[in-house]
Structures are given as structure tokens and as C-alpha cells.
Design an enzyme around this catalytic site. Structure first.
Site, PDB file in Angstrom:
ATOM      1  N   LEU A   1      -6.075  11.183   2.836  1.00  0.00           N
ATOM      2  CA  LEU A   1      -5.161  12.311   3.645  1.00  0.00           C
ATOM      3  C   LEU A   1      -4.248  11.582   2.341  1.00  0.00           C
ATOM      4  O   LEU A   1      -4.101  10.826   1.941  1.00  0.00           O
ATOM      5  CB  LEU A   1      -4.862  10.798   4.259  1.00  0.00           C
TER       6      LEU A   1
ATOM      7  N   HIS B   1      -6.281   6.691   2.474  1.00  0.00           N
ATOM      8  CA  HIS B   1      -4.797   7.552   2.252  1.00  0.00           C
ATOM      9  C   HIS B   1      -4.860   7.754   0.217  1.00  0.00           C
ATOM     10  O   HIS B   1      -5.412   6.394  -0.277  1.00  0.00           O
ATOM     11  CB  HIS B   1      -4.198   6.332   2.538  1.00  0.00           C
ATOM     12  N   SER B   2      -4.743   8.656  -0.204  1.00  0.00           N
ATOM     13  CA  SER B   2      -4.338   9.161  -1.228  1.00  0.00           C
ATOM     14  C   SER B   2      -5.329   8.711  -2.995  1.00  0.00           C
ATOM     15  O   SER B   2      -6.727   9.174  -2.312  1.00  0.00           O
ATOM     16  CB  SER B   2      -2.656   7.404  -1.374  1.00  0.00           C
ATOM     17  N   MET B   3      -5.140   8.070  -3.459  1.00  0.00           N
ATOM     18  CA  MET B   3      -6.224   7.003  -4.071  1.00  0.00           C
ATOM     19  C   MET B   3      -7.103   6.355  -3.897  1.00  0.00           C
ATOM     20  O   MET B   3      -8.404   6.348  -3.751  1.00  0.00           O
ATOM     21  CB  MET B   3      -6.302   6.252  -5.367  1.00  0.00           C
TER      22      MET B   3
END
Length: 1134
Positions: A325, A298-300
Site C-alpha cells: 500500500l 504499508h509504505s516502506m
């Protein structure tokens, strides 16, 4: 002629005590007076120079004071011509000495006034904040996508692996590894299925794995474990692991990102070892031990996942599937840290180079599948444009899809909702189960089959890359019909069933397939509000694609698994060998008069679409109505020509902006119409779509359904019961690198419209640019501009201040310099940058020099040769379209207004501290001579204390604290210096003291704009202290990155004014500041971290100017350290 520098740091000018110049002193000994307009100015200048020459002759016998010869007096003005003398003589009669002094004092007061604000500055600031208000209001209230996520629920429990300690990884004391288990379902902490590792993002928690892991547990427990075919196909439960990074901040710090990637590679080795240990695993003994793991980031965390494959401790082939994501793949969220910019470049170059190899054996990522899922416009943390894989991964190995495109999800999501949205997690979990196979050591299907599974669950099925299963199937259904059946639709006619079950028995309707060679682009489409049956299901509707099969008696049972006999008692019959089309059904949101949003669909529509070439082996399409009673279900099916179903609007963006787009679809049109507008491809523009009301009665089958889509990334948005829509897209975005496809033009925006053909009513469509709504799109794409562009303004203002100071001995205030720059250098700079932006945009539109590319469809070109320049959009505003030339002056005006506000905010802060200073410390800063500013009276500490403090600070920077912490301390010290300088200037009303205050204040404003670049790394360091992680980051302990700042601020804290430079060396200051201005504008957004180092170089130059007029020796340093400094001696006037 030699002289000391004007505005000496410890002495007032000679004019302060001269009876010839009153009542206000001329600032700067030996300086020419201020220029006046017309001949009166020249007369005044001549008079002052006469006085200066008289003073110079009086002091000719004074000994030299050791000052540098770089600082010399300005040359005397040239003698007046014969034509000028009579005019000067006449003007001199009308100008009295008092009026000249008054004009000079008024101009002098204006230049030194820190609160000066011209009408132009006021208007510019008002315009800037007006535009900012519109941008903010548009961002918050206009062109907003609806939110449709359902909440997810779970009963989580976590098992921490305490034995994953320092023997396995050096980060064991900082990070932790957990295994998720769903309460009441699988509470056994032994591994048993396929390993999946969840990686949280920036400041994320390991608990964010709960929604996905819980859904995986329930889906296997309730569905898959009871499906024998699934078990035989290698489906087992998913073991979700998660990592506790103590909410590390990875978005701002490259070294933290690398640390996490190293730790995760160690964690994967540990996780795989669990499956080899019989006491830690309950897997079937006949299954192979896992050799790889699935990653969900997720994200980074998605960027960390890609970084893992580039690390030295990466175990080869231990990762073959990555699902991200809302992950920023193409660019770092901010460029304030040099390490993260460097890490992004190295990782992206590694992936591009790997996929540029001609042979799979040379590609270390050949087995890797990468899926990037973006939330869309609702994600206000990261621009979803950054999630694109178009420049990193070919279509054979990955793709980017938006959540609004995913079937049965059909909604955008914010940055956190994408981890818990109930509809979305179901789709992700089912796609993961579709690609696993525990019978293989990799635990997953081969790459091509994985890609097929992800496309099936995550794409709409309407994309060009969507694979149809029908051509690859074998006929499994034998359909027997009466010979005299009258249910064969005539060639070219449309099949419309307004109600199923009218005959109370199964009935087949046959549509003949047009012969090959029919008009180009012909396709078959079918839409129904009824679910299509798979073979063996007993629903209401089944669609078959059939061919005449001369079957002999007795063979049906052996050749076909399904026998559908609709001949009744008829003696004559026709037998058709058919394929079921249910596996190719595309799910569309329901669109009726009661529909509001696509995600509120209760009974979705079923849609089939085939190109005529895909039906080459079939003669008929059989629509079988199997309903036993009358129902409200309906079906519409037809063959349509491409010339009728595709409308191309070939108008330019400028024409669209001026007049809009108006279309009128005829009454006799296909059920599905595609409107293609190639000119609309920018993510910076938003549009308003309106659809005219159709004259259709209440018997319409469905209301218009609209799909907005682009092909660069898989972004589709559906609008049900559509009468109007907000159209915005993530197409061509600023700063985005070019794609692998190396397209010369974009396909642009497409609008796909489903409408009820039984209405036989024309449809009017209008599309206009939403100017106000488009303003809000600038914020997400250009946030970093507001940190870099203002330094262009500040640098040009400082350049003007130093230029005037070197010429007139007046260091004008920041406000007055900004007033003057708005009439000169700033407009010129913005015009020049505008032309540069247009030139860069044209260059980015040029195709590559070599058309060959490394995509699987075209494996040409040298693998070691750089074909595409992936950095060509990194400069200035990163625009790829000359249409957006106006953004440069627009952001210029905004940044000028912001600089004005920050300047007055700093002035207000200084004024407030000065008032407090008056209250809590009544001691005057004046020296014994009244107005003289000395280091003894101004400095709050002795020279020895300052030397010791500076040495300790540098020692700490080189060992323990990052230089960013020292920068914060210096900002505080500079605020104190400005406070005391403002107090002194207010007490003495001395030009010299006002010069020093304006100089100190301008340096403070510069430091304030550099401050945001240093704060993120400081936050990371403080966060590490909180978790007791004291390992230093080597890149942040370079004392050269902060020493010039320290020396300059310490020098200013003693009240020393920078000396004037009247030789050609003054151009160095000019060039440095101009270079900072240009860099801030051109490279500031992409390489913002370098702005600190450029300002650091400027400080080093200013320190050298300060030191050039002061003598330094080892004996003087010894006296300072012994506590006897020059301040203890009475200074002699030269």
C-alpha cells in the site's frame, strides 16, 4: 622572489603601516592593485607596482621564514607599448591620486561587503520566489482530487508474543511481534486460520493493522463461515500479525531497512511454528500446516517485504503473496543515505534478474505474486509514480493499481488513509479471501489463480488484461421462446428499454450476434442501472449469451441446471442453450443529474463489454426483463464498430499547448466512445476538460460518464454527471526506470465516454493544458532537486571567490561573488545543462538495441545479458521528453533565489549573534597591535585544548556517534567562528579581517547546504537511542568522512586565513569546485549522499593549503601538548 602568503592569518599586511598608501590599505603584500577600466587602470597598476618593487628591494636582505615556494608573487605587468604611453600620459594629467584612491576604496568596499546585492540578483530572487509561490499555491489548491473515504471502526485487542525472544532473533530487545484479535468476535489468541503479516512503514505503528484485520474478522464471521461453498473452497479466518518497530525511520536509513527485513524473516519462522504446536493452534487437524505467509506492507513496509526475499535468513517459499500500500518500489524516497540507495539497487536487481530467467526452476520468485496499490494525487508523502512495478515484475506476476480504479472505491487516498479507508479495506480483504485455500500447504491458490482473483477485485474490468469468464463456461441455462416472438432486434439496431416490467411478465429481447469477419474492432456493450442476476436469482434483469440448441424431449433436466421457459402456451417454441453473463459484469459509478462524485454512488451501473471474437460460438444476446411490475430501471445494448467508437487525436504536445484539443462527437454515435491522445503521457502536466451541454430533455436515461485512464499502470478515474474535469495522471514520470515492455512509444491518455444515445445530440469536447495546475506537479516529483541543485550555485560562487582571491588578494563576499556569477558562469552552466538534458532525453527515447525480451510472451535473448538500461533516467532532472528542456533553467533560477535567501539568512543569524556577543562579551578581539588578528586573541581555546577536543571527537565518531552528529557540532562551531570574525571585521575595518570573515561565511553557507543530507541519519541515530538500541552502524563511523571537516573548522576557529595560490596549483581548487557543481546538477538527485563526501574532499584540499604554509614538527607538537604553544611567544615581523 619569495614572499609569505598574502592575508597571513596572524599578521597584517605591510601596507597597513606604509605612509605611501592611505587612507585604506592595499590588501595583500606584493599584490598588484585592482584593475581599473581603461588606461587609468593601467596607470594605477603601474604606480602600485613601482611601490611594491621599492618595498621588495628594501626587504631583500630579510631572512626567509620557511614559507612554501608555491606561493609566489604575481609577475610584473608587461611594459606598455609606444601607442599606450601618450594616452597614459594624457590621462594621468586628469586623474589625481585622491580620485584613484577613492575609486579603489569604493571597489574594495563593494567586493568585501557581505550584504551586496545587484539589481540582477534582486530580480532573479523575486522571480524565483514568485515561481515558488505559484508552485506552492498550485500544489495546495489546484488539480486536487476529491476525498471520499469513509471512516472505519473496530474493537481491537493485541496479544504480544513475549516468547519470541533473543533465542529466535537478535532484535528481540528492539522489536516486538503481535497477534490481532477483534473484540467480541475472536478473542482466542490461538491461531486458527491463514497467517497474514502486516508490516508498517516509515515511523509507522503496528496498530495500523486494525482496519484490515477487523474487516477480515467481520467478513468471515458474518459471511464466509455461513457459506458452505466457501468453506469447501478452503476459506478460513485470517490471522493478522503485526510488528512493532518502535516507529523506526526506514525511509532515510538503509541499515534499518535491512534490520527489519532480517527480523521479519525470523518472525515468519516463529509464526509458522505456532501452527505446528497443538497448544497454540486450533486449526482442523486434517488441514496441512502452513508453509508460507501472506504479506501486507504499508509504505516502506512494502519495500521491506521485497527485501526479505533477498536476505540470507529467508526461508525458501515462506512468502508467496505480497500486497503493498503506497510503497516506493522503484526509487528510495530520498537519496541522502548511501546504504538505502545501495539496498534499493541490490533488491531491484535481484527481482529483475530472477524474472529474467527463461525457466521457472531457475527463478526463485516464480511463485511470488506482488500487487502494488497506490493512493494517487492525494498522497503528498511519496510520489505515487514510485509505486509502479512496470520495471520490476512482469504482468504474469503482479501489477500496479490506483485506488481510484478499484470498483466501489473510486477515490484517491493520502498516505495514511490507505490503511483505514472503509471502502478500500473491504476490497482488499475480499481479494485476500478470494486467493486463500487452507487445503494447500502454501495456504493460497496457484499463482495464475491468485492473479485472476486480484484482478477481479482490484481492476475495473475494462483493462485489456481483464479475463472474461464467458468463453470458459458451459451453457447452464435453457431458454425456451415462442417461435413467433417479435422481440428479435434487427441486425445493427440498438436495444433501448427505458423502463423494465412494462409487460408485467418475463420477456426476452434478442440481439443477433454479427457474423465473424465484421468490421475490425466490433464489440458488444450493455449498460443498465439494474443489477444483473446470476443463475437462480430472482431479480429484474438477466443477460444471457445463447446458441441454438436442438434439444430433444426429456433432456433438459439432465443437461441444464436452469430452465427458463418463456414460451407460454405456445405449441411451437425455440430452445436456446445460454450462458449467464453476470460473472463478467463491470461495476460503474452511477451518473445522474443528482450525482456529484463517483464514491457517493448508491446504486452503481452494470456494464458488459465483449469483443466480437469472444462471442464467436453464440448467435444471440438475450436480455431478459424479469420485472413483475413497472420500474424506473433501464437497459441500453448495442453492437458498435471500432471505427465509430474510437477517436484518435494525433496532435503533438506543443500543438496542444498552443491551441488545445477540440472535438465534436456526432449525434448518431455509439453509447461508448474512446478518445485516445497518445501525446499526453507525462505526469508533469495537468489539463482542463470541458464538455458542452447536450440538448436533451428530462427523459434522458443517464448523464455523461467519463473514465480517464492510462495503460502503463492501471490508473482510472471516473467523473460522473460530467461537465468539466481536472485531468492529471501518473504516466511517464521523472527518474523512473523503463518498463519490461521496452515500449518505443506510450499509449498515452485515453478518455472513455458513456453518453445517452437516446438524446441524439452532438457533444463538444475541449481539452487544454492547465499551466498553473501543472506547476504544482513539479513539487512531488522534484523535491530532492531543491537539496542538490543549490550546491551547483554554491560551488560556482566559491569557485569565483577563490579565483579572485588568488588574483587580487581580495576574498570577496559570497553575495558579491553571486552577483558576478549571475552575469557569467551561472547562465553558461544552465545553458550547458539544458542541452545536456535534451541529449539525455533523446537517448532515453531510443529503443533497446535488441528487441527480444524476457517477458513470458517473448522469451528470447540471453538471460545474462543486460538488454535494458534501468539507470538511463537517473541523471540530471530525469526527464524522458525534450519538451521539458525549460525545467533546467527554471530550477536554476529557483535555486539561485533560494541560495540568496539562505545566504542572507546566515548573514542575519551571524549579525544577531554578533549583537549578542557585544552584549555578553565586551572584550575586543584585537591584539596588542590594534588591527592584528592573532590566534591568541581570536581563538577561544588553546591549541592544546583544540587538539584534545578534536581527538576525542574523532574517537567518538569511530566508536559511538555517527559522523553526522559531529557534522552538526561543526556547523555550530562555524557559526561561532563567523560571529567572532564578523565582530572583528566590524571593529577593525581591516581588509584582511574582512577577507577572513567572507571566507568563513562562505564555508558556513556550503555546510548549511550539506546539512540536510546529514540530518536524516542523525534522526535515526537519536531514535535508536530513545529505544535503547546502541548497536552502531558501521557505515557511519568512518572518521575519514568527517576528519577534513573537523580539521578545517578547527583551523578556522583560530582565525587562520587560507593562503593565496598564485601558481598553477590554484587550478586544483577551481577543478574541485567545478566538479562539485557538475556532480550536484547531474547526479545530485539520485546520489545526494555523495555530495557530503565531495565537500569533504574539498575541505581536505583547503586543509592542505592551510598546512602548506605552517611548519610542523614533533617538538612543536610536544610544546603544544605541554601547554606551551607558539601563541606564548611574541611574533617577529619578517
Amino acid at each position: 622572489m619569495r614572499r609569505r602568503p598574502s592575508d597571513s592569518t596572524t599578521e597584517e599586511d605591510e601596507e597597513n603601516s606604509s605612509p605611501e598608501v592611505a587612507p585604506s590599505p592595499v590588501p595583500g603584500h606584493g599584490d598588484k592593485a585592482y584593475e581599473k577600466s581603461g588606461d587609468s587602470g593601467r596607470a594605477l597598476k603601474r604606480e602600485v607596482h613601482v611601490k611594491d618593487r621599492r618595498k621588495d628591494s628594501d626587504s631583500a636582505t630579510r631572512p626567509a621564514t620557511g614559507k612554501s615556494q608555491l606561493w609566489t608573487a604575481s609577475p610584473a605587468p608587461a611594459p606598455q607599448t609606444e601607442k599606450e604611453r601618450p594616452a597614459m600620459h594624457l590621462l594621468a594629467k586628469d586623474i589625481t591620486p585622491d580620485s584613484m584612491v577613492e575609486v579603489r576604496n569604493r571597489r574594495q568596499s563593494r567586493l568585501r561587503n557581505p550584504w551586496a546585492c545587484s539589481l540582477l540578483t534582486l530580480v532573479t530572487t523575486c522571480v524565483a520566489f514568485g515561481v515558488l509561490f505559484v508552485i506552492g499555491q498550485s500544489f495546495m489548491t489546484r488539480q486536487l482530487d476529491p476525498k471520499g473515504c469513509d471512516m472505519s471502526y473496530m474493537r481491537p485487542s493485541f496479544a504480544r508474543f513475549s516468547d519470541f525472544d533473543t533465542e529466535h532473533t537478535r532484535f528481540a530487545s528492539k522489536y516486538s511481534l503481535y497477534l490481532y484479535r477483534e473484540g467480541g468476535i475472536d478473542e482466542d489468541t490461538r491461531v486458527k486460520g491463514v497467517p497474514v503479516l502486516f508490516i508498517p512503514g516509515n515511523a509507522g505503528s503496528y496498530k495500523q493493522v486494525r482496519p484490515l484485520a477487523a474487516e477480515a474478522a467481520y467478513h468471515y464471521h458474518n459471511v464466509l463461515r455461513h457459506d458452505e461453498n466457501a468453506i469447501r473452497g478452503g476459506k478460513r479466518a485470517l490471522d493478522f500479525f503485526s510488528v512493532d518497530f518502535n516507529e523506526d525511520i526506514t525511509a532515510f536509513h538503509g541499515q534499518t531497512l535491512l534490520d527489519q527485513a532480517e527480523y521479519l524473516n525470523d518472525a515468519i519462522s516463529f509464526i509458522l511454528s505456532l501452527y505446528h504446536n497443538p497448544s497454540r493452534s486450533i486449526r482442523d487437524s486434517d488441514l496441512p500446516d502452513p508453509s508460507s505467509i501472506i504479506i501486507v506492507g504499508h509504505s516502506m513496509g512494502g519495500m521491506v517485504a521485497r527485501t526479505m526475499l533477498t536476505m540470507p535468513n529467508y526461508q525458501s517459499n515462506s512468502i508467496n503473496t505480497i500486497v503493498t500500500l503506497s510503497a516506493p518500489h522503484t526509487r528510495p524516497p530520498v537519496s541522502f543515505d548511501g546504504d538505502i540507495v545501495k539496498t534499493y539497487k541490490e533488491v531491484n536487481d535481484y527481482w529483475r534478474h530472477a524474472y529474467s530467467q527463461t525457466w521457472a526452476i531457475d527463478n526463485p520468485l516464480w511463485h511470488v505474486t506482488l500487487i502494488s496499490i497506490a493512493g494517487g494525487g492525494l498522497d503528498n508523502v511519496l510520489p505515487s509514480d514510485y509505486a509502479s512495478l512496470a520495471s520490476l515484475v512482469p504482468d504474469t506476476h503482479g501489477f500496479t493499481v490506483f485506488t481510484a480504479s478499484i470498483p466501489n472505491v473510486w477515490t484517491g487516498m493520502d498516505h495514511l488513509a490507505i490503511t483505514w479507508c472503509d471502502q478500500f479495506r473491504k476490497s482488499v480483504v475480499r481479494s485476500l479471501y478470494d486467493v486463500i485455500d487452507v487445503s494447500r500447504p502454501t495456504q493460497t491458490l496457484p499463482r495464475a489463480e491468485r492473479m485472476r482473483g486480484f484482478k477481479k477485485w482490484l481492476l475495473t474490468g475494462l483493462e485489456d488484461v481483464a479475463e472474461k469468464t464467458l468463453p470458459h463456461k458451459e451453457p447452464k441455462t435453457l431458454l425456451t421462446l415462442e417461435d413467433n416472438s417479435n422481440a428479435i432486434i434487427s441486425q445493427g439496431e440498438r436495444l433501448t428499454l427505458r423502463s423494465l416490467g412494462q409487460s408485467r411478465k418475463p420477456k426476452a429481447y434478442l440481439l443477433p450476434v454479427p457474423p465473424q469477419g465484421a468490421p475490425e474492432g466490433r464489440k458488444f456493450t450493455l449498460l443498465s442501472n439494474q443489477k444483473l442476476d446470476s443463475p437462480g436469482e430472482n431479480g429484474k434483469l438477466e443477460v444471457l449469451f445463447c446458441s441454438v440448441f436442438p434439444l430433444q424431449v426429456g433432456q433438459s433436466a439432465t443437461l441444464f441446471s436452469m430452465n427458463m421457459d418463456l414460451s407460454g402456451d405456445s405449441t411451437g417454441s425455440t430452445r436456446l442453450a445460454c450462458k449467464n453473463a453476470a460473472s463478467d459484469v463491470i461495476t460503474l459509478p452511477e451518473s445522474t443529474r443528482e450525482s456529484t462524485y463517483p464514491f457517493n454512488t448508491k446504486e452503481p451501473f452494470s456494464y458488459l463489454q465483449y469483443d466480437l471474437e469472444e462471442l464467436a460460438e453464440h448467435q444471440f444476446v438475450a436480455v431478459v426483463d424479469k420485472a413483475a411490475e413497472h420500474s424506473s430501471s433501464w437497459v441500453v445494448a448495442e453492437f458498435s464498430a471500432g471505427s465509430e467508437s474510437v477517436v484518435r487525436a494525433n496532435l503533438g504536445l506543443r500543438r496542444l499547448l498552443a491551441t488545445g484539443l477540440y472535438l465534436k462527437l456526432p449525434a448518431q454515435r455509439p453509447m461508448v466512445v474512446d478518445i485516445k491522445i497518445p501525446a499526453l503521457h507525462s505526469s508533469l502536466l495537468a489539463y482542463k476538460l470541458k464538455i458542452g451541454k447536450q440538448s436533451c430533455d428530462d427523459k434522458e436515461l443517464f448523464t455523461p460518464l467519463l473514465r480517464q485512464y492510462i495503460t502503463e499502470v492501471y490508473e482510472s478515474k471516473f467523473f460522473v454527471n460530467v461537465k468539466g474535469a481536472n485531468i492529471n495522471l501518473h504516466g511517464v514520470a521523472p527518474y523512473m526506470p523503463p518498463s519490461f515492455m521496452a515500449k518505443t512509444s506510450s499509449n498515452g491518455l485515453s478518455l472513455q465516454m458513456w453518453s445517452d444515445p437516446t438524446c441524439a445530440s452532438a457533444m463538444e469536447i475541449s481539452l487544454k493544458v492547465d499551466l498553473i495546475g501543472s506547476m504544482g506537479k513539479l513539487w512531488m516529483r522534484y523535491r530532492t532537486v531543491f537539496a542538490a541543485f543549490p550546491l551547483l550555485v554554491v560551488a560556482l560562487v566559491l569557485r569565483k571567490q577563490f579565483k579572485v582571491y588568488d588574483e587580487t588578494a581580495i576574498f570577496m563576499s559570497f553575495s558579491e561573488s553571486l552577483n558576478q556569477c549571475l552575469r557569467s558562469s551561472l547562465p553558461v552552466s544552465f545553458i550547458a545543462l539544458t542541452f545536456l538534458a535534451m541529449s539525455l532525453a533523446r537517448a532515453s527515447q531510443e529503443p533497446p538495441r535488441q528487441p527480444g525480451h524476457w517477458l513470458p510472451r517473448s522469451w528470447s535473448g540471453n538471460a545474462t545479458e543486460t538488454i535494458i538500461d534501468y539507470t538511463k533516467n537517473d541523471l540530471l532532472l530525469g526527464s524522458q521528453d525534450t519538451f521539458f528542456w525549460f525545467l533546467v533553467p527554471l530550477f536554476g533560477v529557483i535555486c539561485v533565489g533560494i541560495c540568496v535567501a539562505v545566504n542572507y539568512l546566515a548573514l542575519g543569524l551571524t549579525h544577531a549573534f554578533t549583537l549578542a556577543y557585544f552584549v555578553f562579551r565586551s572584550a575586543s578581539l584585537r591584539g596588542d597591535d590594534g588591527n592584528r588578528r592573532t590566534t591568541t586573541s581570536f581563538a577561544v581555546t588553546s591549541t592544546r585544548q583544540r587538539v584534545v577536543t578534536t581527538s576525542i571527537l574523532l574517537l567518538l565518531v569511530s566508536t559511538v556517534i555517527p559522523y553526522h552528529f559531529a557534522y552538526i557540532v561543526l556547523c555550530i562551531v562555524q557559526i561561532a567562528t563567523c560571529t567572532r570574525a564578523y565582530k572583528l571585521a566590524g571593529e577593525t575595518r581591516s581588509d584582511t579581517n574582512y577577507n577572513f570573515y567572507n571566507y568563513a561565511h562562505s564555508i558556513l553557507v556550503l555546510m548549511v547546504w550539506i546539512l540536510p543530507i546529514n540530518i536524516p541519519v542523525l534522526v535515526v541515530w537519536i531514535r535508536n537511542l530513545a529505544v535503547h538500541w546502541l548497536t552502531p552502524f558501521s557505515s557511519h563511523h568512518n572518521i575519514l568522512s568527517i576528519m577534513p571537516f573537523i580539521l578545517l573548522i578547527e583551523t578556522l576557529s583560530t582565525g587562520r586565513m587560507v593562503p593565496r595560490v598564485t601558481t598553477s596549483i590554484r587550478y586544483v581548487t577551481n577543478i574541485l569546485l567545478f566538479g562539485i557543481a557538475v556532480y550536484a546538477a547531474v547526479y545530485g538527485v539520485t546520489f545526494a549522499y555523495l555530495l557530503h563526501h565531495l565537500a569533504n574532499i574539498l575541505c581536505a584540499w583547503l586543509v592542505s593549503l592551510h598546512f602548506s604554509t605552517s611548519s610542523f614538527s614533533l617538538s612543536r607538537l610536544s610544546r603544544i601538548l605541554d601547554g606551551v604553544g607558539p601563541e606564548s611567544h611574541v611574533k617577529k615581523r619578517p
